[in-house]
Structure formats: C-alpha cells, structure tokens
Scaffold this motif. Sequence first.
Motif, mmCIF file in Angstrom:
data_model
loop_
_atom_site.group_PDB
_atom_site.id
_atom_site.type_symbol
_atom_site.label_atom_id
_atom_site.label_comp_id
_atom_site.label_asym_id
_atom_site.label_seq_id
_atom_site.Cartn_x
_atom_site.Cartn_y
_atom_site.Cartn_z
ATOM 1 N N UNK A 61 5.752 -1.805 -13.774
ATOM 2 C CA UNK A 61 4.460 -1.206 -13.461
ATOM 3 C C UNK A 61 3.803 -2.001 -12.342
ATOM 4 N N UNK A 62 3.228 -1.282 -11.377
ATOM 5 C CA UNK A 62 2.350 -1.888 -10.389
ATOM 6 C C UNK A 62 0.984 -1.225 -10.545
ATOM 7 N N UNK A 63 -0.041 -1.995 -10.887
ATOM 8 C CA UNK A 63 -1.381 -1.424 -10.943
ATOM 9 C C UNK A 63 -1.886 -1.185 -9.520
ATOM 10 N N UNK A 64 -2.522 -0.019 -9.300
ATOM 11 C CA UNK A 64 -3.030 0.327 -7.975
ATOM 12 C C UNK A 64 -4.511 0.672 -8.068
ATOM 13 N N UNK A 65 -5.190 0.574 -6.923
ATOM 14 C CA UNK A 65 -6.645 0.719 -6.919
ATOM 15 C C UNK A 65 -7.134 2.112 -6.553
ATOM 16 N N UNK A 123 0.849 -1.196 0.000
ATOM 17 C CA UNK A 123 0.000 0.000 0.000
ATOM 18 C C UNK A 123 0.880 1.239 0.000
ATOM 19 N N UNK A 124 0.450 2.254 -0.753
ATOM 20 C CA UNK A 124 1.192 3.515 -0.834
ATOM 21 C C UNK A 124 0.391 4.637 -0.191
ATOM 22 N N UNK A 125 1.069 5.392 0.677
ATOM 23 C CA UNK A 125 0.485 6.532 1.395
ATOM 24 C C UNK A 125 -0.802 6.166 2.139
ATOM 25 N N UNK A 126 -0.948 4.881 2.448
ATOM 26 C CA UNK A 126 -2.082 4.438 3.233
ATOM 27 C C UNK A 126 -3.407 4.432 2.495
ATOM 28 N N UNK A 127 -3.402 4.746 1.183
ATOM 29 C CA UNK A 127 -4.673 4.884 0.464
ATOM 30 C C UNK A 127 -4.746 4.086 -0.823
ATOM 31 N N UNK A 128 -3.636 3.632 -1.356
ATOM 32 C CA UNK A 128 -3.621 3.020 -2.680
ATOM 33 C C UNK A 128 -2.907 1.679 -2.618
#
Length: 330
Positions: A172-176, A153-158
């Motif tokens: 590439x890492x796909x994020x939500x 998780x990045x910055x606690x949100x993604x």
Amino acid sequence: MKTNFKFKSVFFALFLLTFAVACSDDDSDDPVAQETTTITALAIADPNLSSLVAALTAADGGLPSVLQGDGPFTVLAPTNEAFDAFLGDNTLEDIPTDVLTQVLLNHVISGKIEAADLATLTAEGNYYASTLADGAKADTNMSIYFETEGGVTFNGISEVIDADIQASNGVIHKVDAVITLPSVVDFALADDRFSSLVAALTADSSFEYVGALSTANGTAPAPFTVFAPTNDAFTALLTDLELTQLSDVPVATLQTVLELHVVPGANVVSSELVSLDGQAVATLGGSDITISASPAGIVGPGEDMTLNPIIIADVLASNGVIHAISRVIR
C-alpha cells in the motif's frame, strides 16, 4: 465528511470483510499473521483510511474481495482528507456506483511495486503502468502515469505520503488525493514530455482543443486516438521552420498541424495497427493520415511520405488512447 451510511450497515459490512479475510489464507505458514495483514485488513485497521473502506463497501461487484485475493497488488490508498477534497459537498451515495467502482479500481495496479521499483522504472524511461480500471476500449485497462523526482506522484495530481506499507498480498502507498479517471488531456498535462504539445494546444483561445479533447467517452467527437508529438519533436519542427519558439508559428499553421494529430471517433490501440496498415484515416481537421504497422507510425498528408514513428504506445485514457510520436506531422 458526510457519508450517509448507517452505523449498523457499515459495521456489518466490515464484519463480513474481516471474516472473509480470516478465511482467505488458512493454508499459509502463519495463518494468524496473514489474516491481519491483507490489504483490506490493513485498511480496516487504519483510522485514516476509513473513508476508503466506506468507499470500498459502497462500490459495486465485491471490490473488497478482489483485494483479499492472492495478488500481489499495489494499492494507492487515498487518506480521509483526500476523500474529503474529492467529495466536497457530496456524499458517497451521490456518486453512481459504477463510477465509484472504476475510480477505486484506478488505484489498484497488478503486481507489487515498491517506491524503489518506481524509481528504477522511471530511470529506464518507463513512466506508465496499468490499473484495474476499464479503459475506453473493451478489454483494456486504464493507464496511470508516475514520476519520482522530488517524491512519487501519480497522474500529476496525487502524491505518495506514506510508501511501502507491506501487506501479505501486496503493498500500500498512501496518497494525498483521489485519482480521478484521466482523459487524454490529463495525461498530456501530467507527462512533462508533452509540455510543448500542451503549450501548442493552449496557444490561442480561438480554437478550444483542451475542451474538445476532454469530451467524455461515448459523446462525439470522443473517443480519440491522439498521436502526440514529444517536446523533442516540436524542437525539431522549430529547427525545420527556422524559428526560435513556438509562439513564432502562425496560429493558422499551428491549428492545421494540431488537427493532423487527432483521429476522432476511434480508439486504435497498437495491436490493431497491423489490420490498418496502409489505410488512410480522417483526422480532426478532415485531412487524411496513413497508418503504418511496421515500423509503427503515421505518414502525413500530401507529398511528404516521411514516417512519424510511434515511440510510446497505448497510453489508455478514459476517452481514448495516446501514442507518442517523435516527429510532428505536417
């Protein structure tokens, strides 16, 4: 999702991107493979990243060409659903181009970092990297926080939903979720090592620190230099005060303590501490603290000359900088 882009304009832009990709790696061992596997080319070929491609096309200053370079880069690629949530009822055209550009650059990290690398870094105690987005201070880059427990998780949100998509010039890492530009408060909320600080900041509604510390850069009292005590620092404070929990600290005392940790109207990175060594600086509450360069840290006001050492330096946010300290200033 509405984008308000005319089909011909987008098609022409994508044609130019594809052509540029085809011309960028003609000296490789396998030109055909290289042409179709750059980060930009992979994004164009993925139907679930079409909103990202549209955003890249709308961004300022030839952002797609950056991702066609040699790199390597690590790109956190929001899916179409992530952009839908980010935009809401708005369109890409509703977002100022310079803001959109910085948001997109906040999804790009120099160097190739795979999921396993992130796990290794967190095991070593390193939870921050730098993106290509501009920091609040000239010639700095925005930090990004990552954690790997139970997923990345990045910055606690993604959260990463599809990791390690290999490209010829990176990964590439796909994020939500789209990762918006973080304030100093956002980093405190994301990093569990500051949970006691967050609890202290929100302990009483009569002083609205979260709102104040979320002030945009360029608007007083931002930017901020925050000397953020870790959870261990607060535990030590409670021991010194012979208290069992944070709620036992009188609100007036807590407010005074918290104000000693924020320098308003300043964005002091660690490289500047040498020139400020021994100088007193005014905090949010008006009291002075003294800068120490070697070892790096802060000396509080009054007769207590104990150094409060910096243990994590230069977490660069959109409205200031955080330096974590191992002792609460009081």
